[in-house]
Write an enzyme that holds these catalytic residues in place. Structure first.
Site, PDB file in Angstrom:
ATOM      1  N   HIS A 162      -9.274   7.670  47.328  1.00 47.20           N
ATOM      2  CA  HIS A 162      -9.171   7.340  48.748  1.00 47.20           C
ATOM      3  C   HIS A 162     -10.495   6.818  49.302  1.00 47.20           C
ATOM      4  O   HIS A 162     -10.670   6.781  50.514  1.00 47.20           O
ATOM      5  CB  HIS A 162      -8.744   8.583  49.543  1.00 47.20           C
ATOM      6  CG  HIS A 162      -7.355   9.048  49.209  1.00 47.20           C
ATOM      7  ND1 HIS A 162      -6.928  10.333  49.393  1.00 47.20           N
ATOM      8  CD2 HIS A 162      -6.285   8.385  48.692  1.00 47.20           C
ATOM      9  CE1 HIS A 162      -5.661  10.450  49.015  1.00 47.20           C
ATOM     10  NE2 HIS A 162      -5.251   9.285  48.581  1.00 47.20           N
ATOM     11  N   HIS A 163     -11.431   6.451  48.424  1.00 40.97           N
ATOM     12  CA  HIS A 163     -12.732   6.010  48.970  1.00 40.97           C
ATOM     13  C   HIS A 163     -12.569   4.730  49.776  1.00 40.97           C
ATOM     14  O   HIS A 163     -13.400   4.408  50.622  1.00 40.97           O
ATOM     15  CB  HIS A 163     -13.777   5.818  47.851  1.00 40.97           C
ATOM     16  CG  HIS A 163     -13.603   4.559  47.072  1.00 40.97           C
ATOM     17  ND1 HIS A 163     -12.614   4.403  46.127  1.00 40.97           N
ATOM     18  CD2 HIS A 163     -14.277   3.372  47.085  1.00 40.97           C
ATOM     19  CE1 HIS A 163     -12.693   3.185  45.602  1.00 40.97           C
ATOM     20  NE2 HIS A 163     -13.689   2.547  46.168  1.00 40.97           N
ATOM     21  N   LYS A 201      -3.978   0.854  46.214  1.00 32.69           N
ATOM     22  CA  LYS A 201      -3.140  -0.265  45.761  1.00 32.69           C
ATOM     23  C   LYS A 201      -2.846  -0.119  44.283  1.00 32.69           C
ATOM     24  O   LYS A 201      -3.709   0.264  43.497  1.00 32.69           O
ATOM     25  CB  LYS A 201      -3.956  -1.548  46.005  1.00 32.69           C
ATOM     26  CG  LYS A 201      -3.248  -2.820  45.772  1.00 32.69           C
ATOM     27  CD  LYS A 201      -2.736  -3.427  47.069  1.00 32.69           C
ATOM     28  CE  LYS A 201      -1.780  -4.574  46.826  1.00 32.69           C
ATOM     29  NZ  LYS A 201      -0.530  -4.186  46.191  1.00 32.69           N
ATOM     30  N   LYS A 242     -10.873  -1.312  38.741  1.00 37.89           N
ATOM     31  CA  LYS A 242     -10.581  -2.752  38.760  1.00 37.89           C
ATOM     32  C   LYS A 242     -10.927  -3.339  40.128  1.00 37.89           C
ATOM     33  O   LYS A 242     -11.624  -4.341  40.232  1.00 37.89           O
ATOM     34  CB  LYS A 242      -9.080  -2.896  38.478  1.00 37.89           C
ATOM     35  CG  LYS A 242      -8.614  -4.259  38.124  1.00 37.89           C
ATOM     36  CD  LYS A 242      -7.111  -4.226  37.788  1.00 37.89           C
ATOM     37  CE  LYS A 242      -6.807  -3.366  36.567  1.00 37.89           C
ATOM     38  NZ  LYS A 242      -5.389  -3.420  36.169  1.00 37.89           N
ATOM     39  N   LYS A 289      -0.947   4.073  41.494  1.00 36.20           N
ATOM     40  CA  LYS A 289       0.081   3.548  40.588  1.00 36.20           C
ATOM     41  C   LYS A 289       1.371   4.301  40.817  1.00 36.20           C
ATOM     42  O   LYS A 289       1.363   5.481  41.198  1.00 36.20           O
ATOM     43  CB  LYS A 289      -0.350   3.730  39.125  1.00 36.20           C
ATOM     44  CG  LYS A 289       0.312   2.759  38.178  1.00 36.20           C
ATOM     45  CD  LYS A 289      -0.326   1.386  38.280  1.00 36.20           C
ATOM     46  CE  LYS A 289       0.312   0.369  37.392  1.00 36.20           C
ATOM     47  NZ  LYS A 289      -0.444  -0.889  37.411  1.00 36.20           N
ATOM     48  N   SER A 331      -2.803 -10.106  45.194  1.00 36.41           N
ATOM     49  CA  SER A 331      -2.090  -9.159  46.067  1.00 36.41           C
ATOM     50  C   SER A 331      -2.911  -8.918  47.339  1.00 36.41           C
ATOM     51  O   SER A 331      -2.358  -8.778  48.434  1.00 36.41           O
ATOM     52  CB  SER A 331      -1.886  -7.823  45.348  1.00 36.41           C
ATOM     53  OG  SER A 331      -0.726  -7.866  44.564  1.00 36.41           O
TER      54      SER A 331
HETATM   55  P1  NAD Z   1       6.755  -7.377  32.002  1.00 37.61           P
HETATM   56  O1  NAD Z   1       7.769  -6.318  32.080  1.00 37.61           O
HETATM   57  O2  NAD Z   1       6.942  -8.617  32.805  1.00 37.61           O
HETATM   58  O3  NAD Z   1       6.529  -7.851  30.489  1.00 37.61           O
HETATM   59  C1  NAD Z   1       6.250  -7.021  29.416  1.00 37.61           C
HETATM   60  C2  NAD Z   1       6.787  -7.687  28.156  1.00 37.61           C
HETATM   61  O4  NAD Z   1       6.362  -6.945  27.011  1.00 37.61           O
HETATM   62  C3  NAD Z   1       8.314  -7.736  28.120  1.00 37.61           C
HETATM   63  O5  NAD Z   1       8.724  -9.036  27.797  1.00 37.61           O
HETATM   64  C4  NAD Z   1       8.663  -6.718  27.030  1.00 37.61           C
HETATM   65  O6  NAD Z   1       9.866  -7.023  26.357  1.00 37.61           O
HETATM   66  C5  NAD Z   1       7.460  -6.834  26.116  1.00 37.61           C
HETATM   67  N1  NAD Z   1       7.258  -5.686  25.236  1.00 37.61           N
HETATM   68  C6  NAD Z   1       7.526  -4.391  25.456  1.00 37.61           C
HETATM   69  N2  NAD Z   1       7.172  -3.625  24.409  1.00 37.61           N
HETATM   70  C7  NAD Z   1       6.683  -4.467  23.483  1.00 37.61           C
HETATM   71  C8  NAD Z   1       6.171  -4.292  22.164  1.00 37.61           C
HETATM   72  N3  NAD Z   1       6.085  -3.096  21.604  1.00 37.61           N
HETATM   73  N4  NAD Z   1       5.751  -5.393  21.494  1.00 37.61           N
HETATM   74  C9  NAD Z   1       5.816  -6.608  22.058  1.00 37.61           C
HETATM   75  N5  NAD Z   1       6.301  -6.831  23.296  1.00 37.61           N
HETATM   76  C10 NAD Z   1       6.726  -5.787  24.010  1.00 37.61           C
HETATM   77  O7  NAD Z   1       5.378  -6.649  32.368  1.00 37.61           O
HETATM   78  P2  NAD Z   1       4.046  -7.317  32.914  1.00 37.61           P
HETATM   79  O8  NAD Z   1       4.077  -7.267  34.394  1.00 37.61           O
HETATM   80  O9  NAD Z   1       3.812  -8.617  32.229  1.00 37.61           O
HETATM   81  O10 NAD Z   1       2.979  -6.223  32.447  1.00 37.61           O
HETATM   82  C11 NAD Z   1       2.442  -6.210  31.144  1.00 37.61           C
HETATM   83  C12 NAD Z   1       1.134  -5.447  31.140  1.00 37.61           C
HETATM   84  O11 NAD Z   1       0.235  -6.059  32.067  1.00 37.61           O
HETATM   85  C13 NAD Z   1       1.229  -3.976  31.556  1.00 37.61           C
HETATM   86  O12 NAD Z   1       0.267  -3.238  30.854  1.00 37.61           O
HETATM   87  C14 NAD Z   1       0.854  -4.026  33.021  1.00 37.61           C
HETATM   88  O13 NAD Z   1       0.351  -2.785  33.485  1.00 37.61           O
HETATM   89  C15 NAD Z   1      -0.229  -5.081  32.982  1.00 37.61           C
HETATM   90  N6  NAD Z   1      -0.482  -5.713  34.282  1.00 37.61           N
HETATM   91  C16 NAD Z   1       0.497  -6.344  34.967  1.00 37.61           C
HETATM   92  C17 NAD Z   1       0.194  -6.958  36.184  1.00 37.61           C
HETATM   93  C18 NAD Z   1       1.214  -7.758  36.959  1.00 37.61           C
HETATM   94  O14 NAD Z   1       0.825  -8.418  37.937  1.00 37.61           O
HETATM   95  N7  NAD Z   1       2.477  -7.785  36.570  1.00 37.61           N
HETATM   96  C19 NAD Z   1      -1.106  -6.865  36.720  1.00 37.61           C
HETATM   97  C20 NAD Z   1      -2.098  -6.206  35.982  1.00 37.61           C
HETATM   98  C21 NAD Z   1      -1.774  -5.633  34.763  1.00 37.61           C
END
Ligand code: NAD
Length: 469
Positions: free
Chosen positions: A63-64, A69, A93, A105, A361
């Site tokens: 909460h700093h 987010k 981040k 989260k 965002s």
């Molecule tokens: P998403 O659900 O859009 O995509 C994830 C993909 O990974 C899917 O296509 C899924 O089928 C695939 N997948 C799942 N398990 C797998 C495996 N064992 N091997 C290969 N592929 C696999 O999710 P995303 O939003 O792209 O998020 C992916 C990562 O990025 C997460 O760690 C998330 O926390 C991080 N992230 C996302 C955002 C965002 O804006 N969406 C921002 C920062 C970080």
């Protein structure tokens, strides 16, 4: 690895970073802890009859700065340790890239592929209602976003129910980001994380000295890349890297992978995934039965963009990539990182590399609070000014620019231009600021340097308000 704790890994990164600062241990303890943890269960009615109890979490790590987010994850692997770790990563981040939020989260323990759309809608609306009851969502306090398993559809449901509960709140749509444009979202948000991943990798590979140290030539052109996870982040990262001359030789999905030494066409692969739900039948590459094998293939850059805990002490020794670019959160465990660093693998850490999502965002939230899109007030003004300058130059020189040049040089920036340029500025500045810190303090790796930078900024925020005098 049943004793694996993602939050434990993040905490130990903070301890390691703290050793490069001289803050009291009590302050570091405060910086490490999750400030609020909310776990709840709620029932939903299934389309085929019957009910199911769903478990959800929202963790506010720090909460700093307010609001906090962080995205909402839908996955059957979601558990409290994971949500705490992801919330903590959000804090560091945001601090690293100077986005003025604390970290949070959310998680819902479901496999979204097992639910029909109306069921997902009930889950999302009910999850939001639970957050509303406890004040765990609001534009001023806690602003969720998409994460693994969620996207703009879920964000639209959240915004809709929140604004229905609070019609009198003028900033109601700022309660969540990653919304569709038609519901006060922002252009460029969907691809922001992947675009940020691309900017981060581009900066890293542009520095000759650093590339020489790992046996690579500078620049993206011709670099061989393997991507794990063709979702939002993986697809956009691959797309921007490919557009800049990198060759995507492998893509792993949860149910199989595709490999082609000469390069895969990411747009085509994505079209197949969208139409059939899978990439495994792609004809222009070799099918890989066990997608995890692809992590160990020869390549210059490995981009894990799926989930945490993918590169562990069990496979770290077999990874052949020279650079691992953490597009996902926590894909490398702490133990694996030690092995990789000892083998001179260059790691671009999650808290820096995927910060593009929260950055845009932040822009969306600003747009919602100001209720005007970026560029709306000054696009035309800039165009008129640019035209005047060009006309004056033509009069002075007697020359005449082509219509195409006029258009190119006159056009004022629209929303997406401003968003992309803000994102690029933030990712590029943070990269060089962190690299500089790494050199000045003689910090051995980029992750530790990123944590040191964030810990310093968060500590200042606590100290400046008189806590821990
Ligand atoms: P998403 O659900 O859009 O995509 C994830 C993909 O990974 C899917 O296509 C899924 O089928 C695939 N997948 C799942 N398990 C797998 C495996 N064992 N091997 C290969 N592929 C696999 O999710 P995303 O939003 O792209 O998020 C992916 C990562 O990025 C997460 O760690 C998330 O926390 C991080 N992230 C996302 C955002 C965002 O804006 N969406 C921002 C920062 C970080």
């Amino acid at each position: 690895m049943s004793d694996y704790s993602f939050f434990g890994d993040v905490s130990s990164y903070i301890d390691r970073a703290a050793s490069y600062t001289d803050h009291p241990s009590g302050l570091i303890d405060q910086i490490k802890q999750c400030n609020s943890i909310y776990k709840f269960n709620f029932p939903i009615k299934l389309s085929g009859g019957g009910y199911r109890v769903i478990t959800g979490w929202r963790v506010q790590h720090s909460h700093h700065r307010l609001p906090v987010k962080g995205g909402i994850r839908y996955s059957s692997h979601v558990n409290e340790d994971e949500v705490k770790a992801l919330a903590a990563l959000m804090t560091f981040k945001c601090a690293l890239v100077d986005v003025p939020f604390g970290g949070a989260k959310g998680g819902v323990s479901i496999n979204p592929r097992e639910y029909k759309e109306p069921e997902l809608e009930s889950i999302t609306r009910r999850y939001t209602a639970e957050l509303i009851k406890k004040n765990f969502i609001s534009p001023a306090l806690d602003v969720p976003a998409p994460d693994y398993g969620t996207g703009e559809r879920e964000m639209a449901w959240i915004a809709d129910i929140y604004s229905t509960f609070y019609p009198e709140q003028i900033n109601a749509y700022g309660c969540v980001t990653g919304k569709p444009i038609s519901l006060h979202g922002i252009r460029g948000r969907t691809e922001a994380t992947g675009r940020g991943v691309y900017f981060g990798i581009r900066e890293a590979v542009s520095i000759e000295e650093d590339m020489k140290a790992i046996g690579l030539s500078p620049g993206l052109e011709g670099k061989k890349v393997i991507v794990q996870g063709l979702g939002n982040v993986g697809y956009h990262s691959a797309k921007f890297l490919q557009e800049s001359g990198a060759i995507i030789i492998g893509v792993a999905e949860y149910n199989g992978g595709i490999y082609n030494e000469d390069g895969l066409d990411i747009e085509n692969l994505m079209k197949l995934k969208t139409s059939s739900g899978s990439i495994v039948n792609y004809s222009k590459g070799k099918g890989i039965l066990n997608p995890n094998d692809l992590l160990e293939y020869e390549c210059d850059i490995l981009v894990p963009a799926a989930l945490e805990n993918q590169i562990t002490k069990d496979n770290a020794n077999r990874i052949k990539a020279k650079i691992i670019a953490e597009a996902a959160n926590g894909p490398i465990t702490r133990e694996a990182e030690e092995i990789l660093l000892a083998r001179n693998v260059f790691i671009l850490p999650d808290l820096y590399l995927n910060a593009g999502g929260v950055t845009v965002s932040y822009f969306e939230w600003l747009k919602n609070l100001s209720r005007v899109s970026f560029g709306r007030m000054d696009k035309r003004y800039e165009e008129v000014n640019n035209r005047r300058i060009l006309q004056a130059m033509e009069e002075l020189t007697g020359g005449q620019l082509s219509d195409a040049h006029h258009k190119l040089l006159e056009t004022g920036p629209g929303e997406v231009d401003i968003v992309n340029s803000g994102l690029e500025e933030i990712m590029v500045s943070a990269y060089h600021e962190t690299r500089e810190l790494m050199k000045t303090k003689d910090i051995p790796d980029f992750r530790t340097a990123s944590f040191v930078s964030s810990v310093e900024k968060i500590a200042i925020s606590y100290l400046s308000r008189g806590i821990f005098p």
